[in-house]
Each structure stands twice: as C-alpha cells, then as structure tokens.
Motif scaffolding. Structure first.
Motif, PDB file in Angstrom:
ATOM      1  N   THR A  37      19.161   4.916 -42.485  1.00 11.38           N
ATOM      2  CA  THR A  37      17.858   5.560 -42.230  1.00 11.38           C
ATOM      3  C   THR A  37      17.506   5.463 -40.752  1.00 11.38           C
ATOM      4  O   THR A  37      17.113   6.451 -40.127  1.00 11.38           O
ATOM      5  CB  THR A  37      16.756   4.883 -43.082  1.00 11.38           C
ATOM      6  N   ALA A  38      17.646   4.265 -40.197  1.00 11.56           N
ATOM      7  CA  ALA A  38      17.290   4.072 -38.781  1.00 11.56           C
ATOM      8  C   ALA A  38      18.181   4.926 -37.879  1.00 11.56           C
ATOM      9  O   ALA A  38      17.684   5.588 -36.958  1.00 11.56           O
ATOM     10  CB  ALA A  38      17.415   2.597 -38.409  1.00 11.56           C
ATOM     11  N   ALA A  39      19.488   4.939 -38.161  1.00 10.26           N
ATOM     12  CA  ALA A  39      20.414   5.732 -37.333  1.00 10.26           C
ATOM     13  C   ALA A  39      20.064   7.209 -37.413  1.00 10.26           C
ATOM     14  O   ALA A  39      20.040   7.916 -36.395  1.00 10.26           O
ATOM     15  CB  ALA A  39      21.852   5.480 -37.782  1.00 10.26           C
ATOM     16  N   ALA A  40      19.780   7.683 -38.630  1.00 10.65           N
ATOM     17  CA  ALA A  40      19.442   9.104 -38.801  1.00 10.65           C
ATOM     18  C   ALA A  40      18.146   9.439 -38.067  1.00 10.65           C
ATOM     19  O   ALA A  40      18.045  10.488 -37.416  1.00 10.65           O
ATOM     20  CB  ALA A  40      19.305   9.424 -40.290  1.00 10.65           C
ATOM     21  N   LEU A  41      17.175   8.535 -38.128  1.00 14.34           N
ATOM     22  CA  LEU A  41      15.900   8.792 -37.448  1.00 14.34           C
ATOM     23  C   LEU A  41      16.098   8.879 -35.935  1.00 14.34           C
ATOM     24  O   LEU A  41      15.535   9.757 -35.280  1.00 14.34           O
ATOM     25  CB  LEU A  41      14.892   7.683 -37.781  1.00 14.34           C
ATOM     26  N   ILE A  42      16.907   7.964 -35.385  1.00  8.77           N
ATOM     27  CA  ILE A  42      17.130   7.966 -33.928  1.00  8.77           C
ATOM     28  C   ILE A  42      17.825   9.268 -33.508  1.00  8.77           C
ATOM     29  O   ILE A  42      17.507   9.853 -32.480  1.00  8.77           O
ATOM     30  CB  ILE A  42      17.979   6.744 -33.506  1.00  8.77           C
ATOM     31  N   LEU A  43      18.750   9.723 -34.339  1.00  8.58           N
ATOM     32  CA  LEU A  43      19.502  10.931 -33.990  1.00  8.58           C
ATOM     33  C   LEU A  43      18.685  12.206 -34.206  1.00  8.58           C
ATOM     34  O   LEU A  43      18.718  13.118 -33.383  1.00  8.58           O
ATOM     35  CB  LEU A  43      20.773  11.015 -34.839  1.00  8.58           C
ATOM     36  N   VAL A  44      17.972  12.250 -35.311  1.00  7.88           N
ATOM     37  CA  VAL A  44      17.367  13.525 -35.726  1.00  7.88           C
ATOM     38  C   VAL A  44      15.971  13.745 -35.133  1.00  7.88           C
ATOM     39  O   VAL A  44      15.685  14.828 -34.602  1.00  7.88           O
ATOM     40  CB  VAL A  44      17.313  13.606 -37.275  1.00  7.88           C
ATOM     41  N   VAL A  45      15.122  12.731 -35.196  1.00  9.31           N
ATOM     42  CA  VAL A  45      13.700  12.956 -34.859  1.00  9.31           C
ATOM     43  C   VAL A  45      13.483  13.506 -33.446  1.00  9.31           C
ATOM     44  O   VAL A  45      12.779  14.502 -33.281  1.00  9.31           O
ATOM     45  CB  VAL A  45      12.877  11.664 -35.111  1.00  9.31           C
ATOM     46  N   THR A  50       5.702  10.248 -35.621  1.00 12.00           N
ATOM     47  CA  THR A  50       5.273   9.024 -36.319  1.00 12.00           C
ATOM     48  C   THR A  50       5.220   9.250 -37.825  1.00 12.00           C
ATOM     49  O   THR A  50       5.631   8.382 -38.613  1.00 12.00           O
ATOM     50  CB  THR A  50       3.891   8.575 -35.802  1.00 12.00           C
ATOM     51  N   LEU A  51       4.723  10.426 -38.213  1.00 14.20           N
ATOM     52  CA  LEU A  51       4.625  10.746 -39.642  1.00 14.20           C
ATOM     53  C   LEU A  51       6.011  10.784 -40.286  1.00 14.20           C
ATOM     54  O   LEU A  51       6.239  10.178 -41.337  1.00 14.20           O
ATOM     55  CB  LEU A  51       3.922  12.103 -39.820  1.00 14.20           C
ATOM     56  N   VAL A  52       6.939  11.476 -39.621  1.00  7.72           N
ATOM     57  CA  VAL A  52       8.303  11.592 -40.169  1.00  7.72           C
ATOM     58  C   VAL A  52       8.959  10.205 -40.252  1.00  7.72           C
ATOM     59  O   VAL A  52       9.553   9.838 -41.269  1.00  7.72           O
ATOM     60  CB  VAL A  52       9.149  12.558 -39.300  1.00  7.72           C
TER      61      VAL A  52
END
Lengths: 117, 351
Positions: B40-48, B68-70
């Motif tokens: 989850t953390a890796a995907a958030l760093i890459l995608v957001v 922040t919401l996402v």
C-alpha cells in the motif's frame, strides 16, 4: 513467622506455568496454552478444568467470522491467588527475595509486583 | 504445604518467570501484515504524486486535500483488511490476539496517522525533503516497538528501517533517489521482512548481520537500478536544439520531441508571487532577472516542457526536484526608509 500453606491448586508445575502464562498474556486459546506449555490435550484439559472449577480461570466463548473460539482468562480471584502464591513462594525462600537473585529480579522486570503477606 | 527444598522453590520461580516472559512476548506479526502495509505504501508513493499532480490540480489546497484523502482512505482500507485477515488467520489456527498486541496495534495506527499529519504539515509549511526519511523512521519505530513484545526478529527489522530513514535524513539525496528508496523499502523490504523475521528466534549476531546486508541489498539495489533507468532515460537520444535554433522556431518544424540547451549565463526572469495576511501586493511584481550558472538541458514534448532537466554534465532529473533553504525574513525601521522587510532564501536545484 507463621507458615501459610501454598495454594494447592497452583502449587503444581503445569498449573503454575499455565497461570503465569495467562497472567502475562491476558488471555489465550487452548491451542496457545498447549503450545506454550508443551502439554498434551488430555493433560492440559484436566488442569484447565480444575482451574475453571475453582473459578481461577474463566472460559469465554467468542463468536465471529469463522469457527467459534474459547479464550481462557484469569478471573480476579485467580489473579489474586497467583499473586499470593508467588509472594508466598518468595517468602519461603528468604535468601532469594533478600538477594534479588536472577529469578526474582526477572520477575520484577516482567512488571509483576508481588505483595508480601 | 511447605517446599521440599529451596532448589525446587527456585525452579518453580524460574518456571513462572519463563512463562511470564513467554506470555509478554506474545506479539506475532503475520506475513500478510507486512505485505499489505508495504504494498500500500509503495503504491501510494508511486501513484499519488503522478495521479494528483501539479498539472492536473494546479490549486495547492485542492491538490493537498485530495492527496490526503486518497492516502488516508488507502491506509484505512489497508488497516481494515489487515485486521480482518489477521483475525481470520488467528481463528483458523485457534490463536488469539493478545492484549499487548491489540495495544501496540493502536500505537501503530497512531504512528501511521502521524505520518499523514506530517505529510500535510510539510505540504503546507515546507520541509518535504525529509518526508520519506521521517516516514521510514516512524514505521521503523512501529516495527521496533512490536519487536519488544515478540519472539520474531522485529526489533532487528525496525532498527534497520530506522537506520535507513536516518541515513536518508542525514544525507538528503535527490528526491528521485529518496522516492525510489522509499518505494523499494516498502514494496520489497517489507515483504522481505515477512520472510525473514521468523527465520531465527535465537540472537545470533553473525546471522543478523548477514540478514541485514541481504535486506539492504534487496532494498537498495532495485532502488538504484530504477534511479539509473530514470536518469538515463531516452532524452539522450532526443534531437538536440541550441537555444538560438529553438528561438528561431526549429521546434515547430522539427519532430515532436527535443532537448533544448539553455547556455550558461542565460537570463531567466523569475516571477515571485508573494501573498500573505498582513502584507498584500499593491502592484504587479516585476520579474526578478537571474542568470544560469551552467548549461541547462530541457526536455520538450509537443513544444511543452516535459519536466525533465539536466544541469551541465549531470544526470537527467525532475525539474520539480528543488528545495528552498535558509528562509530568513528581517524587518527594519528607519525615519528615512520607513518600514521595510528583507526576505531571503536559497533556491537549490542541485545537491
């Protein structure tokens, strides 16, 4: 000094260890007790039944997703009896309690404080 | 009932002590916990940052709250899935979640919330350059604290994570490097923890050192491979245009892509838009003329800046990878000049 009798229910190796484990962990399932104590089903069941019958241990049925679970927890009476048992054990070993040997020091480190009677 | 001997009493106390220790070390992190949180953390760093970017959402507040919401929703889902899977796994094995694990899980949630709050704070007030390092340190503290009540090698894992985070904060590498190290740490390092923490329950310094080196290799090598790929992108093969050719309109007659070189000594007008609550502009500010200290290559796609730049003979890097350092604001008052405010800062594109 008057010798107080040690609690006969707790003064048994398996039951002492069982009570100590649950006192530290809060609650445990039968499988966890079996693994922690390295006991057989029948042996453990017999000891658990004795502690439940004395109201030292309570069995809590837990329903939820998946199969139902039974959690064992020390009752306030059981916890007090365990504390009293350890305190009495330490009192009977004066040099241990006086010298803060490895055992008693470790007991203190675990956060369990014993009330001397 | 009296004790038969002091030795049996001592043995009984030691047995109690052993069971108390065993009961206290009751935390066990499931493998899926590392997988879920890491992925989850890796995907958030890459995608957001790419999904909710400056280009898509130019308004800073809108972009911040949307990000922040996402992030919050994704972490909430991760937490709920982890809790459900853990409960299901425990039930299947007829095991329970100990009291201490339930409490430390709450601490974990607080640390995750702190990471989100720090992200918001840094977006509003600056300092984002340290975000990934701090995120690594805080998650490392979370794992380390779990390890204090566990027989798994979690203190080792947490310490490694903290060490990596502190190194990032101390060395402060490019944001591209930080981003890929963080992605690799969470995306590869966390799943690797899942496989490693159960390997040994006895303290063995040689084994722990070997596992540490293996884990660091697993995290750092892919991160640096990605950085190299990112930096040696296809821009070197793109047609090169001199500044004069670009000004003469060569881009409009040429292909879709080009690299334009802004020579050293070029004048660059820098527009400063300063707003505030006490001071507001009374006239349109004039751009501040500044000069480049070295040649700057700019990647252009369809005539627009593509976002990648290269300074001198350096590596290709994101043009958004800059930092503002050493903010200073000093007020002064004199009968001749009246009240004045001197604002200084250092705008760095390179490290």
């Amino acid at each position: 000094m008057i010798d107080q009798p040690l609690d006969s229910l707790l003064h048994q190796p398996v039951r002492t260890r069982l009570a100590a484990y649950i006192a530290a962990r809060g609650e445990a399932t039968f499988s966890e007790l079996k693994q922690a104590l390295d006991a057989t089903d029948g042996n453990l069941e017999a000891h658990v039944k004795k502690l439940v019958a004395a109201a030292y241990l309570e069995a809590i049925k837990s329903q939820g997703h998946g199969r139902p679970q039974t959690l064992y927890r020390l009752t306030p009476l059981g916890l007090q009896a365990f504390h009293d048992y350890v305190a009495e054990l330490q009192r009977l070993l004066p040099e241990l309690s006086g010298d803060e040997t490895e055992s008693t020091a470790s007991l203190t480190r675990t956060g369990m404080t014993w009330k001397a009677t | 009932m009296n004790l038969n001997s002091q030795s049996s009493g001592s043995a009984q106390l030691q047995a109690i002590q052993a069971m108390l220790s065993s009961g206290h070390a009751s935390i066990r992190l499931e493998r899926h916990t590392f997988m879920i949180w890491g992925m989850t953390a890796a995907a958030l760093i890459l995608v957001v940052p790419r999904l909710i970017s400056l280009e898509s959402f130019p308004d800073h507040s809108e972009r911040l709250w949307l990000q922040t919401l996402v992030i919050s929703m994704a972490l909430l889902v991760a937490g709920v899935v982890d809790a459900r899977w853990t409960a299901r796994a425990r039930r299947r094995r007829d095991e329970s979640l100990s009291f201490i694990q339930r409490q430390i899980t709450k601490l974990w949630w607080l640390l995750i919330a702190l990471v989100v709050v720090i992200d918001i704070g840094m977006s509003l007030y600056g300092g984002g350059y340290f975000f990934y390092g701090i995120a690594l340190v805080l998650t490392g503290i979370g794992i380390y604290v779990h390890g204090l009540f566990s027989r798994q090698m979690l203190t080792w894992g947490g310490a490694l994570q903290i060490l990596l985070g502190l190194t990032m904060i101390a060395t402060s590498p490019d944001m591209t490097v930080q981003e890929w190290v963080a992605v690799s740490d969470f995306g590869i390092g966390f799943p690797a923890f899942a496989l490693m923490v159960d390997r040994t329950q006895q303290r063995n310094p040689v084994r722990e050192l070997s596992l540490s080196l293996l884990w660091l290799s697993l995290v750092l090598i892919p991160a640096f491979v990605m950085v190299m790929l990112f930096q040696t992108h296809q821009y070197d093969d793109w047609p090169k245009l001199t500044w004069d050719a670009y000004v003469d309109g060569a881009m409009s007659t040429g292909g879709d892509t080009a690299v334009v070189t802004l020579p050293a000594g070029s004048l660059v007008p820098v527009s400063l838009a300063i707003t505030g609550d006490l001071l507001v502009p009374v006239e349109q500010p004039q751009p501040l003329m500044m000069m480049t200290t070295k040649p700057v290559d700019l990647a252009l796609e369809q005539g627009e800046l593509q976002g990648m730049t290269r300074f001198g003979e350096g590596d290709w890097r994101s043009g958004y990878d800059y930092r503002i350092e050493r903010w200073e604001a000093k007020g002064s008052l004199s009968p001749s000049r009246g009240a004045s405010l001197d604002v200084r800062f250092n705008l760095c594109f390179e490290r």
